[in-house]
Design a protein around this motif. Structure first.
Motif, short mmCIF file in Angstrom:
data_model
loop_
_atom_site.label_atom_id
_atom_site.label_comp_id
_atom_site.label_asym_id
_atom_site.label_seq_id
_atom_site.Cartn_x
_atom_site.Cartn_y
_atom_site.Cartn_z
N PRO A 254 24.49 66.85 -32.36
CA PRO A 254 25.29 65.63 -32.13
C PRO A 254 26.73 65.91 -31.75
O PRO A 254 27.30 65.21 -30.90
CB PRO A 254 25.20 64.90 -33.49
N PHE A 255 27.32 66.93 -32.34
CA PHE A 255 28.71 67.27 -32.00
C PHE A 255 28.79 67.85 -30.59
O PHE A 255 29.76 67.59 -29.87
CB PHE A 255 29.26 68.27 -33.02
N MET A 256 27.80 68.65 -30.21
CA MET A 256 27.77 69.15 -28.85
C MET A 256 27.67 68.01 -27.84
O MET A 256 28.31 68.03 -26.79
CB MET A 256 26.58 70.11 -28.67
N TRP A 257 26.88 67.01 -28.16
CA TRP A 257 26.74 65.85 -27.27
C TRP A 257 28.06 65.10 -27.13
O TRP A 257 28.42 64.66 -26.04
CB TRP A 257 25.67 64.92 -27.83
N LEU A 258 28.81 64.98 -28.24
CA LEU A 258 30.11 64.30 -28.18
C LEU A 258 31.11 65.06 -27.33
O LEU A 258 31.96 64.46 -26.66
CB LEU A 258 30.66 64.12 -29.60
N LEU A 259 31.04 66.40 -27.33
CA LEU A 259 31.97 67.19 -26.55
C LEU A 259 31.78 66.98 -25.05
O LEU A 259 32.71 67.17 -24.26
CB LEU A 259 31.82 68.68 -26.89
N PHE A 260 30.57 66.60 -24.65
CA PHE A 260 30.27 66.42 -23.22
C PHE A 260 29.72 65.02 -22.96
O PHE A 260 28.84 64.85 -22.13
CB PHE A 260 29.26 67.47 -22.76
N ILE A 261 30.25 64.04 -23.68
CA ILE A 261 29.69 62.68 -23.59
C ILE A 261 29.88 62.08 -22.20
O ILE A 261 29.10 61.22 -21.77
CB ILE A 261 30.34 61.79 -24.67
N ARG A 262 30.88 62.51 -21.45
CA ARG A 262 31.13 61.96 -20.11
C ARG A 262 30.39 62.71 -19.01
O ARG A 262 30.41 62.28 -17.86
CB ARG A 262 32.63 61.98 -19.82
N ARG A 263 29.76 63.81 -19.34
CA ARG A 263 29.03 64.59 -18.35
C ARG A 263 27.60 64.07 -18.26
O ARG A 263 26.77 64.32 -19.13
CB ARG A 263 29.04 66.06 -18.73
N LYS A 264 27.29 63.32 -17.21
CA LYS A 264 25.96 62.74 -17.05
C LYS A 264 24.94 63.77 -16.58
O LYS A 264 23.73 63.51 -16.66
CB LYS A 264 26.02 61.59 -16.05
N ASP A 265 25.42 64.91 -16.08
CA ASP A 265 24.49 65.94 -15.59
C ASP A 265 23.98 66.84 -16.71
O ASP A 265 23.16 67.73 -16.46
CB ASP A 265 25.18 66.79 -14.53
N ILE A 266 24.46 66.61 -17.93
CA ILE A 266 24.07 67.45 -19.06
C ILE A 266 23.19 66.63 -20.00
O ILE A 266 23.53 65.49 -20.35
CB ILE A 266 25.30 67.97 -19.82
N VAL A 267 22.06 67.21 -20.40
CA VAL A 267 21.14 66.53 -21.32
C VAL A 267 21.09 67.31 -22.63
O VAL A 267 21.63 68.41 -22.75
CB VAL A 267 19.73 66.41 -20.70
#
Length: 355
Positions: A254-267
C-alpha cells in the motif's frame, strides 16, 4: 526387357523399404498424439502443453533431467544474483517488461534465499543469551580450583611414597600438603554455601512467582516466561521469522502504491516484483553481515547495514520506475521510513507468536 523389369522391381522395392524406414523413424521421433493432452503433434514438442513428443522411460534420462534442472537453475542464478546486486533496477524492469526466461522468478528467489538465510543464521549466529553473570564465573572458578587442588594432592602423595623415610624433601611436601588440604576444605565450604544460597534464592523466587501468577495478565506471564527462558524464545523467534517473512510484502505494497499514485503506467504487480527482489537482496546482505560478525568484523557489519540498503534502494527505484535523481532520492527516503515501519510490525508479529 526382363533385365529392365527386374531393375524396376528392385527400384520399387528399395523405395518402399526407404519409405517404410522413414515412416518408422518419424513415428519413433514423434508419436501421433501427445501423451499428456492427446493433442496431434507437429514436431518434437506439443504446441499445447509443451511436453516433449518422445517420452523416455530410463534411469539415465532421469539423471539427465536432474543435471539439466540443476545447471539450468544455476545458469539463471548466475545471471540473476549479479544483476540483483549490481543492477537491481534493470533486473526488476526487465522482469516487468516480460524478459523473464533468463532470470530466476522473484517469488522463488525470495523463498529460496529466505530459507538459506535462516538456515545459515542458525550456524553463523551465536547465542546472545549465555549466562555470563558473576555468580556463574565464581562457581565455575571454585569447581576448577577444587579439581586442581585434588590433582596436586594426589601428585604429592605419589611423590611422598616414592621417597625414603629420611629424605629432606618430605618436610616441604608435608607442609604443602597441609596447606592444600586447608585450601580444599575452605573452597568446598564456600562452594556449598554458594549453592545453598542459590537454592534458597531460587525457592524464594518460585514462591514469589506462584504468589503473583494469578495476578498477572496473559502477556505479563509470557514476558516473564521469555525472560526466564531466553534461548527457547530466541529459537522460536527464528522459526517464526522464517515462516512470516512473506507478510513484509503486503505491509509494504500500500505504501508503494501511494508513492506512485499519479503514475497510471504502474500497476500493483510492478510493486510486488520490486518488493520481492528488494527483500531477496536484503537476505543476501544479512547473510554477509552475519558472516562478517562471525569472523570478528562487526564494525564492517554496521557499515554495510547503514550504507548499503539506501544505495541499493535508490538504484532499484530509479531503474525500475525510470525516475530522475531527485524523484528517486525523495522516494528512497520515504521508502526507508516505510521499511522501518514494516520491520517494526514484522518484529511485533513474530514476537507475539513466539511468546
Amino acid at each position: 526387357m526382363s533385365d529392365s523389369l527386374e531393375l524396376s522391381e528392385i527400384s520399387k522395392a528399395t523405395d518402399a523399404s526407404k519409405i517404410a524406414e522413414a515412416s518408422e523413424a518419424a513415428h519413433a521421433i514423434a508419436p501421433a498424439q501427445c501423451a499428456n493432452c492427446n493433442t496431434l503433434l507437429a514436431g518434437n514438442y506439443c504446441h499445447e502443453c509443451g511436453q516433449t513428443a518422445h517420452v523416455h522411460r530410463s534411469i539415465s534420462h532421469m539423471i539427465e533431467e536432474l543435471l539439466h534442472g540443476v545447471l539450468h537453475f544455476d545458469s539463471k542464478a548466475w545471471r540473476t544474483l549479479p544483476a540483483l546486486i549490481i543492477h537491481p533496477g534493470k533486473l526488476t524492469r526487465d522482469y516487468i517488461d516480460g524478459k523473464r526466461t533468463r532470470y530466476v522468478s522473484p517469488l522463488f528467489l525470495f523463498l529460496f534465499l529466505n530459507l538459506v538465510m535462516f538456515v545459515s543464521l542458525s550456524y553463523l549466529g551465536s547465542s546472545l543469551t549465555h549466562d555470563k553473570s558473576y555468580k556463574s564465573y565464581i562457581t565455575g572458578g571454585m569447581i576448577n580450583e577444587i579439581s586442581n587442588t585434588k590433582t596436586r594432592l594426589e601428585e604429592l602423595n605419589v611423590k611422598r611414597q616414592s621417597l625414603p623415610a629420611n629424605d629432606p624433601q618430605l618436610v616441604a611436601i608435608n607442609s604443602e600438603t597441609e596447606q592444600l588440604k586447608l585450601k580444599l576444605a575452605g573452597t568446598e565450604k564456600a562452594l556449598a554455601a554458594s549453592r545453598a544460597a542459590d537454592d534458597f534464592e531460587a525457592a524464594a523466587d518460585n514462591a514469589k512467582d506462584s504468589t503473583q501468577q494469578n495476578q498477572l495478565t496473559w502477556l505479563e506471564r509470557n514476558i516473564n516466561h521469555a525472560l526466564q527462558n531466553p534461548d527457547l524464545v530466541l529459537y522460536k523467534m527464528k522459526g517464526t521469522a522464517s515462516k512470516f517473512a512473506f507478510i513484509l510484502i503486503p505491509i509494504s505494497l500500500p505504501f508503494m502504491w501511494l508513492l506512485f499514485i499519479r503514475r497510471k503506467d504502474i500497476v500493483l504487480f510492478d510493486h510486488c516484483i520490486f518488493s520481492l527482489y528488494s527483500l531477496s537482496f536484503i537476505c543476501l546482505l544479512i547473510m554477509l553481515v552475519a558472516t562478517l560478525a562471525r569472523v570478528g568484523w562487526a564494525g564492517w557489519s554496521w557499515v554495510l547495514i547503514l550504507i548499503v540498503p539506501p544505495i541499493h534502494m535508490f538504484m532499484q527505484l530509479r531503474g525500475t520506475y525510470q525516475l530522475t535523481i531527485g524523484s528517486a532520492l525523495w522516494r528512497t527516503l520515504a521508502l526507508l521510513i516505510v521499511a522501518g515501519f514494516a520491520l517494526c510490525v514484522y518484529f511485533v508479529a513474530i514476537t507475539w507468536f513466539s511468546l
